[in-house]
Design a protein around this motif. Structure first.
Motif, PDB file in Angstrom:
ATOM      1  N   VAL A 289       2.034  27.357  19.949  1.00  0.00           N
ATOM      2  CA  VAL A 289       3.171  26.566  19.470  1.00  0.00           C
ATOM      3  C   VAL A 289       2.825  25.853  18.173  1.00  0.00           C
ATOM      4  N   HIS A 290       1.677  25.206  18.116  1.00  0.00           N
ATOM      5  CA  HIS A 290       1.300  24.432  16.944  1.00  0.00           C
ATOM      6  C   HIS A 290       0.538  25.313  15.961  1.00  0.00           C
ATOM      7  N   ARG A 291       0.823  25.103  14.707  1.00  0.00           N
ATOM      8  CA  ARG A 291       0.290  25.980  13.665  1.00  0.00           C
ATOM      9  C   ARG A 291      -1.174  25.686  13.373  1.00  0.00           C
ATOM     10  N   THR A 292      -1.910  26.745  13.063  1.00  0.00           N
ATOM     11  CA  THR A 292      -3.271  26.585  12.562  1.00  0.00           C
ATOM     12  C   THR A 292      -3.220  26.511  11.039  1.00  0.00           C
ATOM     13  N   GLU A 293      -4.344  26.134  10.454  1.00  0.00           N
ATOM     14  CA  GLU A 293      -4.409  26.061   8.989  1.00  0.00           C
ATOM     15  C   GLU A 293      -4.172  27.434   8.349  1.00  0.00           C
ATOM     16  N   SER A 294      -4.749  28.488   8.942  1.00  0.00           N
ATOM     17  CA  SER A 294      -4.571  29.815   8.349  1.00  0.00           C
ATOM     18  C   SER A 294      -3.123  30.279   8.452  1.00  0.00           C
ATOM     19  N   GLU A 295      -2.440  29.923   9.522  1.00  0.00           N
ATOM     20  CA  GLU A 295      -1.028  30.291   9.649  1.00  0.00           C
ATOM     21  C   GLU A 295      -0.184  29.599   8.588  1.00  0.00           C
ATOM     22  N   ILE A 296      -0.463  28.321   8.340  1.00  0.00           N
ATOM     23  CA  ILE A 296       0.294  27.585   7.325  1.00  0.00           C
ATOM     24  C   ILE A 296      -0.032  28.103   5.932  1.00  0.00           C
ATOM     25  N   LYS A 297      -1.311  28.279   5.659  1.00  0.00           N
ATOM     26  CA  LYS A 297      -1.733  28.749   4.349  1.00  0.00           C
ATOM     27  C   LYS A 297      -1.153  30.121   4.023  1.00  0.00           C
ATOM     28  N   LEU A 298      -1.077  30.987   5.035  1.00  0.00           N
ATOM     29  CA  LEU A 298      -0.628  32.363   4.834  1.00  0.00           C
ATOM     30  C   LEU A 298       0.723  32.618   5.473  1.00  0.00           C
ATOM     31  N   SER A 299       1.573  31.593   5.498  1.00  0.00           N
ATOM     32  CA  SER A 299       2.862  31.717   6.192  1.00  0.00           C
ATOM     33  C   SER A 299       3.754  32.788   5.581  1.00  0.00           C
TER      34      SER A 299
ATOM     35  N   GLY B 176      -8.177  36.729   5.220  1.00  0.00           N
ATOM     36  CA  GLY B 176      -6.850  36.863   4.644  1.00  0.00           C
ATOM     37  C   GLY B 176      -5.765  37.147   5.663  1.00  0.00           C
ATOM     38  N   ASP B 177      -6.095  37.078   6.931  1.00  0.00           N
ATOM     39  CA  ASP B 177      -5.155  37.323   8.025  1.00  0.00           C
ATOM     40  C   ASP B 177      -4.688  35.981   8.581  1.00  0.00           C
ATOM     41  N   PRO B 178      -3.385  35.726   8.672  1.00  0.00           N
ATOM     42  CA  PRO B 178      -2.918  34.452   9.238  1.00  0.00           C
ATOM     43  C   PRO B 178      -3.443  34.167  10.637  1.00  0.00           C
ATOM     44  N   LEU B 179      -3.837  35.197  11.373  1.00  0.00           N
ATOM     45  CA  LEU B 179      -4.289  35.018  12.751  1.00  0.00           C
ATOM     46  C   LEU B 179      -5.764  34.648  12.855  1.00  0.00           C
ATOM     47  N   VAL B 180      -6.467  34.570  11.733  1.00  0.00           N
ATOM     48  CA  VAL B 180      -7.926  34.465  11.781  1.00  0.00           C
ATOM     49  C   VAL B 180      -8.404  33.188  12.457  1.00  0.00           C
ATOM     50  N   ASP B 181      -7.708  32.068  12.282  1.00  0.00           N
ATOM     51  CA  ASP B 181      -8.146  30.840  12.948  1.00  0.00           C
ATOM     52  C   ASP B 181      -8.058  30.972  14.461  1.00  0.00           C
ATOM     53  N   ARG B 182      -7.032  31.654  14.953  1.00  0.00           N
ATOM     54  CA  ARG B 182      -6.903  31.882  16.400  1.00  0.00           C
ATOM     55  C   ARG B 182      -8.112  32.663  16.913  1.00  0.00           C
TER      56      ARG B 182
END
Length: 362
Positions: free
Chosen positions: A233-243, A299-305
């Motif tokens: 539900v809550h965004r990670t930094e990589s998701e926000i950066k690479l939205s 470079g993948d938005p999912l990388v922080d997960r």
């Protein structure tokens, strides 16, 4: 109740220690897009009955069960075999074109990508991926044609993955009645689960489910998650950066999860967020997982997960080989031959080192 409180406390500590900031708001700092924009990106059209019309842009190919005399690039053979007649699933089975004689090789059960909504074991990019794996490792590869959402929401894909694992067990048990390729080539004590993107998610959940079963004589030695598809539900930094990522933008990702998850579930459902333990899986089960390889790209938005899951698994005693590359993008191995070969080599090394470790300790 005590276990639930402990799980919540563990998650709090995990988030604090991982070093990947989670934002307080679900939609914070994410540009707005229309549903139609997301549909257009995915090449899908919703139907009144809840199904999708998929305008497939990547071609599908037939299996190649025989040597093609005119081909100069063929490296593996493949054939389609039924898996579950009630769900109409099947396995595309691969074997090296020229396997080593008198030597057994691993069986790799593969779950393809597509965010649980798109593509097939027949899609050409995944077909070629499995050809390469089978030839280079070498291995017999069982690529699972699992059911797609929203027509078949999760856990349907997990059920199909488990059908494939039980199929492998039945092949080991039935001896002379097993498939000829399997009987000739497979070492059933050397089984690995491999998944890319959504397939990586499915591998994780299938591996946890498999711990409840007596799979003898097969043995799952390891699991490989290539850019696994997880969220929250809550965004990670990589998701926000690479939205606004070109390959998996956040607004498209959110729509895919609404199709994939059980109805009325949010992205903190355990099918999406693997850190939300305590519903189906407890920590004791997670501690029993086999050796893991995790591959991701910055470079993948999912990388922080993915990095968070690595930390979580390691904190619970799971041996993890993690590879996180600078740059890159989601699905890079499907379009970049150098990245693909690096991934093949890393997976091959993981499998060989896992089996070497097994022999040393037995």
């Amino acid at each position: 109740m005590a276990m639930a409180i402990y799980n919540i406390f563990l998650l709090f500590l995990c988030f604090c220690q991982l070093g990947h900031k989670i934002t307080a708001s679900d939609e914070q700092k994410t540009p707005s897009h229309t549903l139609q924009e997301a549909y257009d990106v995915l090449g899908i059209k919703p139907n009144p009955d809840g199904s999708l019309t998929r305008e497939i842009r990547i071609p599908m190919v037939n299996a190649t069960p025989n040597v093609e005399p005119t081909s100069t690039t063929q490296i593996a053979l493949s054939k389609d075999i039924p898996l579950n007649p009630f769900t109409k699933t099947f396995i595309r089975l691969y074997k090296p074109l020229n396997p080593t004689k008198n030597s057994k090789i691993p069986l790799i059960i593969y779950l393809h990508g597509g965010d649980f909504v798109l593509f097939s074991a027949k899609t050409v990019i995944f077909h070629e991926f499995c050809n390469q794996i089978s030839a280079q490792f070498p291995a017999v590869v069982a690529s699972v044609e699992y059911r797609l959402a929203p027509e078949h929401r999760l856990p349907a894909a997990y059920d199909d993955a488990m059908d494939a694992i039980m199929w492998a067990r039945s092949q080991a048990v039935c001896g002379n009645g097993s498939d000829a390729w399997i009987k000739q080539l497979v070492d059933f004590s050397h089984v690995f689960l491999l998944g890319s993107s959504a397939g990586g998610n499915a591998v994780y959940h299938a591996a946890l489910r498999a711990l409840d079963l007596n799979l003898s004589p097969i043995k799952i030695r390891g699991m490989i998650m290539n850019q696994p598809y997880f969220g929250g539900v809550h965004r990670t930094e990589s998701e926000i950066k690479l939205s606004e990522d070109a390959y998996i933008p956040l607004y498209v990702n959110d729509l895919l999860w609404t199709f994939s998850l059980p109805k009325n579930a949010n992205r903190d459902h355990e099918f999406c967020n693997p850190l939300m333990i305590g519903r189906s899986y407890d920590l004791g089960k997670i501690k029993r997982l086999p050796r893991v390889m995790m591959k991701g790209d910055d470079g993948d938005p999912l990388v922080d997960r993915e990095k968070m899951l690595v930390k979580f698994l390691e904190a619970n005693g799971v041996e993890v080989v993690s590879i996180f590359n600078e740059g890159g993008h989601h699905g890079i191995e499907l379009s970049n031959t150098t990245a693909a070969q690096e991934l093949y080599d890393a997976m091959k090394n993981f499998i060989h080192s896992t089996l070497k470790f097994k022999h040393i300790n037995h």
